[in-house]
Design a protein around this motif. Structure first.
Motif, PDB file in Angstrom:
ATOM      1  N   ARG A   1      37.829  40.137  18.030  1.00 19.50           N
ATOM      2  CA  ARG A   1      38.985  40.224  17.130  1.00 19.50           C
ATOM      3  C   ARG A   1      39.740  38.900  17.095  1.00 19.50           C
ATOM      4  N   ARG A   2      39.862  38.272  18.263  1.00 24.70           N
ATOM      5  CA  ARG A   2      40.515  36.961  18.315  1.00 24.70           C
ATOM      6  C   ARG A   2      39.717  35.933  17.529  1.00 24.70           C
ATOM      7  N   VAL A   3      38.401  35.943  17.700  1.00 18.39           N
ATOM      8  CA  VAL A   3      37.560  34.976  16.993  1.00 18.39           C
ATOM      9  C   VAL A   3      37.680  35.148  15.485  1.00 18.39           C
ATOM     10  N   ARG A   4      37.667  36.385  15.010  1.00 19.51           N
ATOM     11  CA  ARG A   4      37.784  36.625  13.573  1.00 19.51           C
ATOM     12  C   ARG A   4      39.103  36.101  13.031  1.00 19.51           C
ATOM     13  N   GLU A   5      40.180  36.328  13.763  1.00 18.65           N
ATOM     14  CA  GLU A   5      41.484  35.834  13.318  1.00 18.65           C
ATOM     15  C   GLU A   5      41.501  34.311  13.290  1.00 18.65           C
ATOM     16  N   LEU A   6      40.883  33.672  14.273  1.00 14.27           N
ATOM     17  CA  LEU A   6      40.855  32.205  14.301  1.00 14.27           C
ATOM     18  C   LEU A   6      40.017  31.650  13.144  1.00 14.27           C
ATOM     19  N   ILE A   7      38.943  32.340  12.786  1.00 11.38           N
ATOM     20  CA  ILE A   7      38.141  31.905  11.633  1.00 11.38           C
ATOM     21  C   ILE A   7      38.962  32.042  10.353  1.00 11.38           C
ATOM     22  N   ARG A   8      39.608  33.186  10.183  1.00 11.63           N
ATOM     23  CA  ARG A   8      40.430  33.385   8.983  1.00 11.63           C
ATOM     24  C   ARG A   8      41.523  32.324   8.898  1.00 11.63           C
ATOM     25  N   HIS A   9      42.145  32.037  10.035  1.00  9.31           N
ATOM     26  CA  HIS A   9      43.230  31.060  10.059  1.00  9.31           C
ATOM     27  C   HIS A   9      42.718  29.678   9.674  1.00  9.31           C
TER      28      HIS A   9
END
Length: 266
Positions: free
Chosen positions: A70-78
């Protein structure tokens, strides 16, 4: 209203903030880590779960720490928002700098890419990667032998073990076609996401596949060959002096299998 201009690419963020000089020193001088590479289109990725599992598994293997998807997905989106794009070539790197207790995550964004689809010539080289199941930055040997193959007039290198076993391309998986099944080399190699997606979709396409030892002196048993990575796939027309048929129907079936794989929203 004026649309904000996209950030220059390549664009990099560390743990959700634009890269600073200190951040980039970490990547430049402490490159013990791991990464995954993906193609993003309209904020979506094929095989996203495979990428997240790869990152978490490598992080546990190298640092004995989980890496939350979940953290990785948010960092990609950001990072995509920071770069001002929805399409791009994205890499997610995990580092554990000296003294750190949590994984530093670097996300880079470049322009979209696709593997050139022209038939490739490949030169066999005597090289096996250390812990090949982990995808890591700074792979000197692969780059060296890929450049050596290019200087010899080939498109790429195919890595082999001392006994002549074929393992993988310099930055690709390699598959063979015997007229009945896709054959993947049964040898130490990275399980690429495109290769994994093809294997996932083959049964629904009526395509058989198996893993079996492949050796340089046994290449004549195969009618065709191809390579895959996160940028796509391409046929192989020869390895050293062994020529292969460029089977357009086979490549269409492989592309159709890949197109069946669903897109996941980041």
């Amino acid at each position: 209203m004026t649309t904000p201009a996209a950030a220059p690419v390549p664009y990099a963020e560390f743990d959700g903030h634009p890269a600073t000089e200190d951040d980039l020193r970490t990547a430049a001088f402490f490159n013990y880590g791991h990464f995954t590479a993906m193609q993003v289109r309209e904020g979506r990725v094929r095989g996203l779960r495979l990428h997240l599992d790869r990152l978490d598994g490598a992080n546990r293997a190298l640092f004995e720490l989980p890496l939350d998807g979940r953290r990785v997905r948010e960092l990609i989106r950001h990072a995509l928002r920071g770069a001002g794009v929805v399409d791009g070539s994205v890499r997610v790197h995990g580092f554990l700098p000296p003294g750190a207790t949590a994984t530093t995550v670097m996300v880079t964004v470049r322009g979209p890419a696709r593997m050139p689809t022209g038939p490739k010539s490949m030169m066999s080289v005597p090289y096996a990667r250390t812990v090949p199941h982990l995808k890591r930055p700074g792979e000197f040997g692969q780059t060296y032998y890929g450049n050596l193959a290019s200087r010899a007039g080939f498109d790429d290198a195919v890595l082999t073990l001392p006994d002549g076993s074929v393992t993988e391309g310099s930055f690709t998986n390699i598959g063979f076609w015997d007229g009945d099944s896709v054959v993947w080399p049964q040898a130490p190699a990275l399980l690429g996401t495109t290769m994994a997606l093809l294997e996932q979709e083959f049964p629904g396409m009526g395509v058989r596949s198996r893993h079996s030892p492949v050796t340089l002196d046994g290449l004549g048993a195969y009618r065709s060959a191809f390579v895959t990575n996160s940028q796509g796939m391409a046929p192989v027309r020869r390895i050293d002096d062994t020529a292969f048929t460029v089977d357009e129907e086979l490549m269409r079936r492989l592309e159709a299998a890949y197109e069946r794989a669903p897109w996941d929203t980041v």
